[in-house]
Design an enzyme around this catalytic site. Structure first.
Site, short mmCIF file in Angstrom:
data_model
loop_
_atom_site.label_atom_id
_atom_site.label_comp_id
_atom_site.label_asym_id
_atom_site.label_seq_id
_atom_site.Cartn_x
_atom_site.Cartn_y
_atom_site.Cartn_z
N LYS A 199 0.84 -1.16 0.07
CA LYS A 199 0.16 0.02 -0.04
C LYS A 199 0.90 1.07 0.03
O LYS A 199 2.02 1.21 0.60
CB LYS A 199 -0.94 -0.19 1.41
CG LYS A 199 -2.04 0.76 1.07
CD LYS A 199 -3.19 -0.05 0.15
CE LYS A 199 -4.53 0.54 0.40
NZ LYS A 199 -5.57 -0.58 -0.03
N ASN A 218 -16.16 5.40 -5.48
CA ASN A 218 -16.03 4.71 -6.65
C ASN A 218 -16.40 3.04 -6.18
O ASN A 218 -16.98 2.39 -6.90
CB ASN A 218 -14.43 4.45 -7.13
CG ASN A 218 -14.49 3.46 -8.29
OD1 ASN A 218 -15.11 3.53 -9.25
ND2 ASN A 218 -13.64 2.67 -8.37
N1 GLU Z 1 -6.79 -0.11 -3.46
C1 GLU Z 1 -7.62 -1.49 -3.90
C2 GLU Z 1 -7.78 -2.11 -2.58
O1 GLU Z 1 -7.54 -2.00 -1.41
C3 GLU Z 1 -6.99 -2.03 -5.02
C4 GLU Z 1 -5.86 -2.51 -4.92
C5 GLU Z 1 -5.38 -3.07 -6.42
O2 GLU Z 1 -5.87 -2.94 -7.29
O3 GLU Z 1 -3.92 -3.27 -6.41
O4 GLU Z 1 -7.77 -3.56 -2.58
#
Ligand code: GLU
Length: 420
Positions: free
Chosen positions: A109, A224
């Protein structure tokens, strides 16, 4: 012992969840820290020129949780509350999410501590490009693949892909996912998280024998994830009776007209002031009686204080970490609530991100039907495995999902061994 750099309520929450599962799975003490502690963390101070000629130094982070199964994967968040500890916790959850759905990734992240709404488009572009530039040695299609998260979108990914590609001297679409389709993004990626949430809700409704026609839904967070989930639930026949965003909430027991609400949001950038519903607070929203409650905003929303008051049959966690362990303990005493835990419920996003990465690496693109049917197949499998584990072992759905994810990473680490 939690390293000081990560120490924060949310990182402690992720560790607490891990420790409970590690006890249950009887993972030996010697393997626990290796599984739990993020492998790498990058912190960068980023001077960015503002429109008025001044310079602001923004802090940016990226945490890569484990490298055992492939490159790392996870979103980038632009939000005023971003800290290294939050990013570390979210990276850990990405690991269990990817393992639960069988993706060949470790979790990651990233984030920049900023308020994207207070930045101009030009400033956002400069923050994004600077952040990407600082991360060049740490990201790449075989290293770590960022994607959108709260406060970022397709445009952010386009700038990241462009900055990375300029440095490489050639086009590298597979360095990020969640790109515009015109730049090698996948059809269906933008909608995938919200549609996945709705798919899993429909599976939970089948399981509980709830009829979609006329059932009610409350959605916290109209971005989204929440926005697409609300629209999908509406198409399935549910009435969306309350929604909220960062500025306020709306309630209409007859069902909110989402098409009209979307027009209002397109004009004003918020749901506040919409005349087709009455205003409510976020606290009221969470305890509104409904069949399906979808927290799709920030983490730590359902807590020890309000968990006894929520009034839903299905709690579908579109957000990451919306329910604290204290709330979990209370919900465990309320068997009438069926929880679809975050790492399962919102996994649709990263699953289609994986498809996007595969398509980019092969330069061979799929139609939307193929993307969606492959997505639903993976979610179905993860749902069935989680519910079976939960029933067989007599544990909650969250515990089952985390157990499946953590166990898989544990086994992979055991098989790879320890070098040297
Ligand atoms: N931010 C999204 C999540 O928390 C997507 C992460 C991604 O697609 O790599 O799952």
């Amino acid at each position: 012992m939690i390293p000081q750099v990560y120490d924060s309520p949310i990182f402690r929450m992720a560790c607490q969840q891990f420790d409970l599962v590690a006890d249950f799975l009887e993972i030996p003490e010697s393997a626990r820290d290796r599984l739990k502690m993020p492998k790498r963390a990058v912190s960068v101070a980023m001077p960015v020129r503002r429109d008025d000629g001044s310079t602001t130094v923004f802090m940016g982070y990226r945490v890569q949780h484990h490298l055992t199964l492939g490159p790392t994967k996870g979103g980038v968040r632009f939000h005023p509350d971003v800290t290294l500890g939050e990013v570390g916790a979210l990276a850990m959850w990405m690991s269990w999410k990817c393992a639960l759905t069988g993706l060949p990734y470790g979790g990651a992240k990233g984030g920049v501590t900023c308020d994207p709404r207070a930045l101009s488009i030009g400033e956002l572009e400069r923050v994004t490009r600077r952040y990407t530039q600082e991360l060049i040695p740490f990201i790449g299609p075989q290293i770590d693949i960022p994607a959108p998260d709260m406060g970022t979108n397709e445009q952010t990914m386009a700038w990241m892909m462009d900055t990375y590609s300029l440095q490489s001297g050639h086009c590298v679409p597979a360095v990020v996912t969640g790109k515009p389709v015109s730049l090698g993004g996948s059809l269906g990626r933008k909608e995938s998280t919200g549609r996945g949430v709705a798919y899993l809700i429909s599976r939970a409704m089948d399981t509980l024998g709830i009829n979609a026609q006329g059932a009610t839904a409350v959605v916290q967070g109209y971005g989204n994830v929440g926005g697409v989930a609300a629209a999908s639930l509406n198409r399935m026949g549910l009435k969306v009776i309350a929604v909220s965003d960062a500025f306020g909430g709306l309630y209409n027991p007859k069902g909110i007209d989402l098409a009209k609400l979307d027009e209002h949001v397109a004009k004003t950038k918020s749901i506040v002031g919409f005349d087709g519903a009455e205003a409510i607070t976020n606290e009221q929203l969470l305890i509104t009686p409904c069949d399906v409650l979808v927290p799709a905003a920030m983490e730590r929303q359902i807590t020890g204080d309000n968990a006894a008051k929520i009034q839903c049959r299905i709690l579908a966690e579109g957000a990451n970490g919306p329910t604290t362990p204290e709330a979990d303990a209370i919900i465990a005493q309320r068997p009438e609530i069926f929880v679809i835990p975050d790492i399962l419920c919102n996994a649709g996003g990263v699953v289609v991100s994986y498809f996007e990465w595969v398509q980019d690496l092969q330069s061979f693109f799929w139609d939307e039907g193929e993307v969606m049917s492959k997505l639903y197949r993976i979610l179905e499998q993860a749902f069935v495995q989680t519910i079976n584990f939960s029933r067989k072992r007599g544990v909650s759905m969250r515990f089952a999902a985390l157990s499946l994810g953590i166990q898989r990473v544990h086994e992979a680490k055991q098989m790879r061994g320890l070098f040297p």
